[in-house]
Enzyme design. Structure first.
Site, PDB file in Angstrom:
ATOM      1  N   GLU A 219       8.703  14.654 -31.164  1.00 48.29           N
ATOM      2  CA  GLU A 219       9.301  15.361 -30.004  1.00 48.29           C
ATOM      3  C   GLU A 219       8.656  15.717 -28.845  1.00 48.29           C
ATOM      4  O   GLU A 219       9.111  15.538 -27.637  1.00 48.29           O
ATOM      5  CB  GLU A 219       9.303  16.978 -30.504  1.00 48.29           C
ATOM      6  CG  GLU A 219      10.337  17.613 -29.857  1.00 48.29           C
ATOM      7  CD  GLU A 219       9.795  18.511 -28.715  1.00 48.29           C
ATOM      8  OE1 GLU A 219      10.652  19.049 -27.851  1.00 48.29           O
ATOM      9  OE2 GLU A 219       8.340  18.603 -28.775  1.00 48.29           O
ATOM     10  N   GLU A 220       7.317  15.572 -28.809  1.00 52.71           N
ATOM     11  CA  GLU A 220       6.555  15.460 -27.770  1.00 52.71           C
ATOM     12  C   GLU A 220       6.460  14.571 -26.706  1.00 52.71           C
ATOM     13  O   GLU A 220       6.305  14.698 -25.455  1.00 52.71           O
ATOM     14  CB  GLU A 220       5.083  16.071 -27.922  1.00 52.71           C
ATOM     15  CG  GLU A 220       4.858  17.323 -28.616  1.00 52.71           C
ATOM     16  CD  GLU A 220       4.804  18.480 -27.614  1.00 52.71           C
ATOM     17  OE1 GLU A 220       5.164  18.404 -26.407  1.00 52.71           O
ATOM     18  OE2 GLU A 220       4.784  19.667 -27.989  1.00 52.71           O
TER      19      GLU A 220
END
Length: 343
Positions: A219-220
Site C-alpha cells: 500500500e505504501e
C-alpha cells in the site's frame, strides 16, 4: 462487548514485527498463524497479500475489507568509504522525522544489525551548519553499531546494497489510552481486522454476505490492493484518519473519508457507514484528505468495478512518530463489526 485487551495484544505484537514495504514475510507469518489458531480459511496471493474469507448467507454481494501491513522504511543505497550507509526511502515521509532514530539493517542471509539514522553533520560542536543542513536522503546516513571503518569492513558483515532498513517503532501504551508509535498507519487497522475475525468466530455470528479480509503488502508504494477478490462488490479500506490543522478528524473517533487525492469515495456506501454510526452511537467524523491515497484508490486504478469507502481511527502526525487513542480504535472496530452484520 469487545475484549479491549485482546485488541491491544494484537496491536502490540504487530508493531514489534518490522515490515517495511517489500519485507513483510515475518508479519504475514504472524497473521497466518493467528488465522490458523482461529481456524479461519485464508489464501495468499502471488504478491504476498493474505485474504481471509468468511462465507455469508448471500454470496451474490461480496464485501472486502482491507488493511495494509507494510510500513515506511528504507533500503541501503550505497556503502560509503567510511563504513556508513547511504539510504533510499520506502514510502513518503519527511527525512527529519527519522533523524536520530534507531534502526535495524536486515541482510539477505537473515542477519540483523542495529544502527542509528543521522545526518552527515550530526554534531553542533563540529559542524557550524548542522542545524541548517537540508534534511534530504543525500544528507542522511546510517551509522552501524559495529566496528566498521571501510566498505570492506561492512562487506564482511554481509551488508549490501538493497538490504532493508527498518525503523524502531518505539511503541508506548499510556495509562490514559493513547498509543504512541511508528507504523500505526496501518498496523492499528490490522489489529482491528484480526480482532473482528476473532469476534465473529468466537460468537458464531452468521454474516448476511460473504466477507473477505485482505491484508495487503504494497500500500505504501501505491499498489497494495491492485488485485482484490474478483467478485467483490463493496470494498472498504480500513486505514487511518488524519487529524490536524484544518481537518475534521479525531484520534477518539472513527474517521470516514469523503474524498482524498484519488477523488470522492462512493456516496451511498459513505451514507450507510454514517447511518450505522448515528444509529449505534459510534463516535465518528467525516473528513477530506488532499494528500492521501488508500488500498481502495489502488483497487479503483486497477479497474475494479466496486463501491469503495475509507475509514479508520484518527492518527496524529501521520508518517512520523504517530499517536492515536484506544477510543478511536474501538470506534473503528465497532463500525467494522456492525457493518459486517448489516444487511
Amino acid at each position: 462487548m469487545y475484549n479491549f485487551d485482546k485488541v491491544k495484544y494484537y496491536l502490540n505484537n504487530i508493531l514489534t514485527i518490522p515490515s517495511p514495504t517489500g519485507f513483510t514475510n515475518n508479519v504475514m507469518d504472524y497473521i497466518k498463524e493467528e488465522l490458523h489458531i482461529l481456524d479461519i480459511y485464508y489464501y495468499t496471493t502471488n504478491k504476498g497479500n493474505v485474504i481471509a474469507k468468511l462465507d455469508g448467507e448471500n454470496k451474490d454481494i461480496v464485501r472486502t475489507f482491507s488493511s495494509h501491513v507494510d510500513t515506511l522504511g528504507a533500503m541501503v543505497k550505497e556503502i560509503k568509504l567510511d563504513g556508513r550507509l547511504a539510504l533510499t526511502p520506502i514510502g513518503g515521509f519527511m527525512m527529519n522525522s527519522i533523524e536520530g532514530e534507531n534502526c535495524s539493517i536486515e541482510t539477505l542471509d537473515c542477519k540483523s544489525y542495529s544502527g542509528t539514522i543521522q545526518t552527515i553533520k550530526p554534531s553542533v560542536h563540529i559542524h557550524s551548519d548542522a542545524a541548517s543542513l537540508k534534511r534530504d536522503p543525500e544528507n542522511m546516513e546510517v551509522v552501524i553499531d559495529e566496528r566498521v571503518n571501510s566498505k570492506e569492513d561492512v562487506a564482511k558483515l554481509g551488508i549490501d546494497v538493497g538490504d532493508f532498513i527498518t525503523f524502531d517503532p518505539r511503541s508506548v501504551f499510556t495509562q490514559s489510552g493513547y498509543i504512541k508509535s511508528r507504523h500505526l498507519d496501518d498496523k492499528a487497522s490490522t489489529a482491528i481486522l484480526l480482532y473482528t475475525l476473532k469476534y465473529i468466530k468466537d460468537n458464531n455470528i452468521k454474516l448476511p454476505y460473504t466477507t473477505n479480509f485482505l491484508f495487503s503488502t504494497y500500500e505504501e508504494v501505491g499498489h497494495g490492493a491492485a488485485s482484490i477478490p474478483a467478485d467483490t462488490t463493496e470494498f472498504i479500506a480500513v486505514d487511518m484518519g488524519a487529524p490536524g490543522t484544518g481537518q475534521n478528524s479525531s484520534e477518539y473517533s472513527v474517521c470516514i473519508c469523503a474524498k482524498d487525492s484519488s477523488g470522492p469515495y462512493d456516496f451511498s456506501l459513505r451514507k450507510k457507514l454514517v447511518e450505522i454510526c448515528q444509529r449505534e452511537n459510534i463516535s465518528y467524523k467525516v473528513d477530506i484528505y488532499p494528500h492521501y491515497g488508500s488500498d481502495a484508490s489502488s483497487a479503483l486504478r486497477a479497474g475494479f468495478d466496486v463501491k469503495t469507502a475509507l475509514i479508520g481511527t484518527g492518527v496524529f502526525a501521520s508518517h512520523g512518530y504517530e499517536r492515536t487513542h484506544m477510543d478511536g480504535i474501538m470506534a473503528t472496530l465497532d463500525l467494522v463489526v456492525k457493518y459486517c452484520i448489516e444487511k
